[in-house]
Write an enzyme that holds these catalytic residues in place. Structure first.
Site, PDB file in Angstrom:
ATOM      1  N   SER A 197     -13.552 -35.048 -28.158  1.00 42.72           N
ATOM      2  CA  SER A 197     -12.333 -34.960 -28.592  1.00 42.72           C
ATOM      3  C   SER A 197     -11.119 -34.866 -27.715  1.00 42.72           C
ATOM      4  O   SER A 197     -11.054 -35.680 -26.661  1.00 42.72           O
ATOM      5  CB  SER A 197     -11.947 -34.104 -29.889  1.00 42.72           C
ATOM      6  OG  SER A 197     -10.684 -34.264 -30.484  1.00 42.72           O
ATOM      7  N   ASP A 294     -12.690 -41.347 -38.586  1.00 39.02           N
ATOM      8  CA  ASP A 294     -12.054 -40.731 -37.427  1.00 39.02           C
ATOM      9  C   ASP A 294     -10.965 -41.433 -37.295  1.00 39.02           C
ATOM     10  O   ASP A 294     -10.893 -42.412 -36.849  1.00 39.02           O
ATOM     11  CB  ASP A 294     -12.860 -40.520 -36.453  1.00 39.02           C
ATOM     12  CG  ASP A 294     -12.578 -39.619 -35.391  1.00 39.02           C
ATOM     13  OD1 ASP A 294     -11.305 -39.219 -35.576  1.00 39.02           O
ATOM     14  OD2 ASP A 294     -13.369 -39.355 -34.367  1.00 39.02           O
ATOM     15  N   HIS A 324     -14.735 -37.072 -37.666  1.00 44.92           N
ATOM     16  CA  HIS A 324     -14.642 -36.419 -36.265  1.00 44.92           C
ATOM     17  C   HIS A 324     -15.224 -35.383 -36.233  1.00 44.92           C
ATOM     18  O   HIS A 324     -15.222 -34.274 -37.139  1.00 44.92           O
ATOM     19  CB  HIS A 324     -13.039 -36.366 -36.485  1.00 44.92           C
ATOM     20  CG  HIS A 324     -12.450 -35.953 -35.081  1.00 44.92           C
ATOM     21  ND1 HIS A 324     -12.380 -36.624 -33.964  1.00 44.92           N
ATOM     22  CD2 HIS A 324     -12.289 -34.559 -34.681  1.00 44.92           C
ATOM     23  CE1 HIS A 324     -11.823 -35.952 -32.984  1.00 44.92           C
ATOM     24  NE2 HIS A 324     -11.731 -34.727 -33.370  1.00 44.92           N
TER      25      HIS A 324
END
Length: 400
Positions: A197, A294, A324
Site C-alpha cells: 500500500s 481494491d 486491500h
C-alpha cells in the site's frame, strides 16, 4: 423405580433431540449468514473474504485481532517451523543530527551472505494506520520464506511529517542497510525493496531514488497493492471499491493526500506519484500484487505496464476475490499465503538473475484454491462464520 428410569431415558432422548435440532438450526443460520455476507453490490465474495470483512466492518473483531479457527482446520502455513530467527530493534539517524527512527531487523544467527530485503509497511502515510507491529507477521514471514535479512523502518508519517520525510527515511534506511548488512549476515550487494500500500509506494520510489542518486544496485522490487499516484485519476477501481468496506476508503485516501502531500505540486513529483514519472528505465525487476476488490488495483497494474514499456522485467498478479491488505491475513487467507509464496519465489529468481522478460504485458489472475484445498478453505470460513454468529448472539444477549 422402572417408571423413574423410563422417565429419565425419555428426558435424555428429548434433550438429545433438542440439542440436535439447535445445532442444525445454528448450522443453517451460519451457512445462510455466510452466503448473505458474500453478496455485495460490487460482486460476490469468496466465503473466507466475506467472513473476514464482515467481522472487521461490524466491529466483531479489530484489524489488530488475530482471527483464528480450530487448530485441526488451520495447519501452520507460516513456513516458520524449525527456523531460528532473531529480532533486532535499533534506531538510525535520518533527516538531521537529532532525528532518529526505529528500525527492526530479522536475521539468522548462522547465516552469511544472505539477500537483504528492506520492507516498508503500509498505513496510508498516516499516524495510527500502520506500524512495524501491525505488519510484523508479513515481515517475519518474508524473512522465513526467503532466508533473507529483512530490515523495516518506522518511517515518519503525517500529519506531523509531510512529504518528503517518509521518502528520506526510506532511502536512508536503504543506505543504512547496505552499510550494516554484513553485521546481520546479509549481502550488501544483494538488496531488494518491498512494501504494501503506502509502503509499496515507498518501495517503488526508493528504487527510483537509488537509481537517481547512484545508490545501492537493487536486484528486485516487490510491491503489494501499491498506491502509485496522488493525482485525481479516473480509475474504475477507485470509484467502485472506495466505500471502505474493502479496508480502504476514499475518505482515507483523501485524508492521506491532504496530510502527506498538502500542496498540489507535490502530486506530480515522481517520488510521490511514480506512475507519472517521465523515466522508469533502469529500475530493478518488479513483482506487483493487486487484489480485485481494491481501490488501488488499477493504478498498480498500470504501473506494471509502465515498467514493462520501459523494458523492466515485471510480473503482475491480480488476486480475484481478495480485498486491500489481504496479504496481512495470510495466516487465515490462502490467497495471502499464495501471494507470499509467489513473492518469495520471484525474489529467489531475481536474486539468481533468472527472471523472464515477456514480450507482452499481462496481468495474471489467481482465482483461489481448488480441490481439497478449496474444501478446507470453505470449512475454515464456516468455522469463522459460526464463531461470528455466536459472538453476535452473545453480545446482543449480554447488552440487553
Amino acid at each position: 423405580m422402572l417408571l423413574l428410569e423410563e422417565g429419565t431415558i425419555a428426558m435424555w432422548k428429548k434433550g438429545v433431540k433438542t440439542a440436535v435440532i439447535l445445532i442444525l438450526c445454528f448450522a443453517v443460520i451460519t451457512v445462510w449468514s455466510v452466503e448473505k455476507w458474500s453478496q455485495t453490490v460490487q460482486g460476490d465474495l469468496p466465503s473466507k473474504t466475506a467472513v473476514i470483512l464482515h467481522a472487521i466492518n461490524h466491529n466483531l473483531v479489530s484489524l489488530d485481532t488475530n482471527i483464528t479457527v480450530p487448530d485441526f482446520l488451520t495447519p501452520d502455513r507460516s513456513k516458520e517451523d524449525g527456523v531460528t530467527m532473531e529480532r533486532h530493534d535499533t534506531t538510525i539517524t535520518t533527516g538531521g543530527k537529532n532525528t532518529e527512527i526505529p528500525v527492526r531487523v530479522y536475521s539468522y544467527s548462522d547465516t552469511e551472505n544472505a539477500p537483504v530485503i528492506v520492507y516498508y509497511h503500509g498505513g496510508a502515510f498516516l499516524k495510527g494506520y500502520g506500524s512495524l507491529d501491525t505488519h510484523e507477521n508479513v515481515i517475519r514471514s518474508l524473512a522465513a520464506r526467503t532466508g533473507a535479512v529483512v530490515i523495516s523502518p518506522a518511517y515518519r508519517v503525517a500529519p506531523e511529517y509531510e512529504y518528503p520525510a517518509a521518502v528520506k527515511d526510506s532511502y536512508n534506511t536503504l543506505q543504512w542497510a547496505r552499510r550494516h548488512a554484513e553485521q546481520y549476515g546479509g549481502n550488501p550487494d544483494k538488496i531488494a525493496v518491498a512494501g504494501d500500500s503506502a509502503g509499496g509506494n515507498l518501495a517503488a520510489v526508493t528504487a527510483m531514488k537509488a537509481r537517481d542518486e547512484n545508490g545501492p544496485d537493487l536486484f528486485a522490487q516487490l510491491l503489494f497493492y501499491p498506491l502509485t499516484t496522488f493525482r485525481d485519476v479516473n480509475f474504475d477501481s477507485r470509484t467502485t471499491y472506495d466505500s471502505g468496506y474493502f479496508l480502504l476508503s476514499r475518505q482515507v485516501m483523501q485524508k492521506a493526500r491532504e496530510a502527506y502531500t498538502p500542496k498540489q505540486r507535490m502530486w506530480d513529483n515522481p517520488y510521490t506519484s511514480p506512475l507519472h514519472a517521465q523515466n522508469v528505465s533502469n529500475l530493478p525487476p518488479a513483482y506487483i500484487v493487486t487484489s480485485e476488490f481494491d481501490p488501488l488495483r488499477d493504478e498498480g497494474e498500470k504501473y506494471g505496464r509502465k515498467l514493462h514499456e520501459a523494458g523492466i522485467p515485471v510480473q503482475t498478479t491480480r488476486y480475484q476475490g481478495a480485498m486491500h491488505g489481504f496479504v496481512s491475513f495470510f495466516q487465515i487467507m490462502k490467497r495471502g499465503d499464495h501471494a507470499l509464496a509467489q513473492s518469495a519465489a520471484f525474489l529467489e529468481r531475481a536474486s539468481s538473475g533468472t527472471i523472464e522478460d515477456p514480450d507482452t504485458y499481462t496481468v495474471s489472475k489467481y482465482d483461489g484454491p481448488s480441490g481439497l484445498t478449496w474444501l478446507q478453505n470453505e470449512a475454515e470460513a464456516l468455522a469463522i462464520g459460526a464463531f461470528l454468529v455466536g459472538k453476535s448472539v452473545y453480545d446482543r444477549v449480554m447488552n440487553k
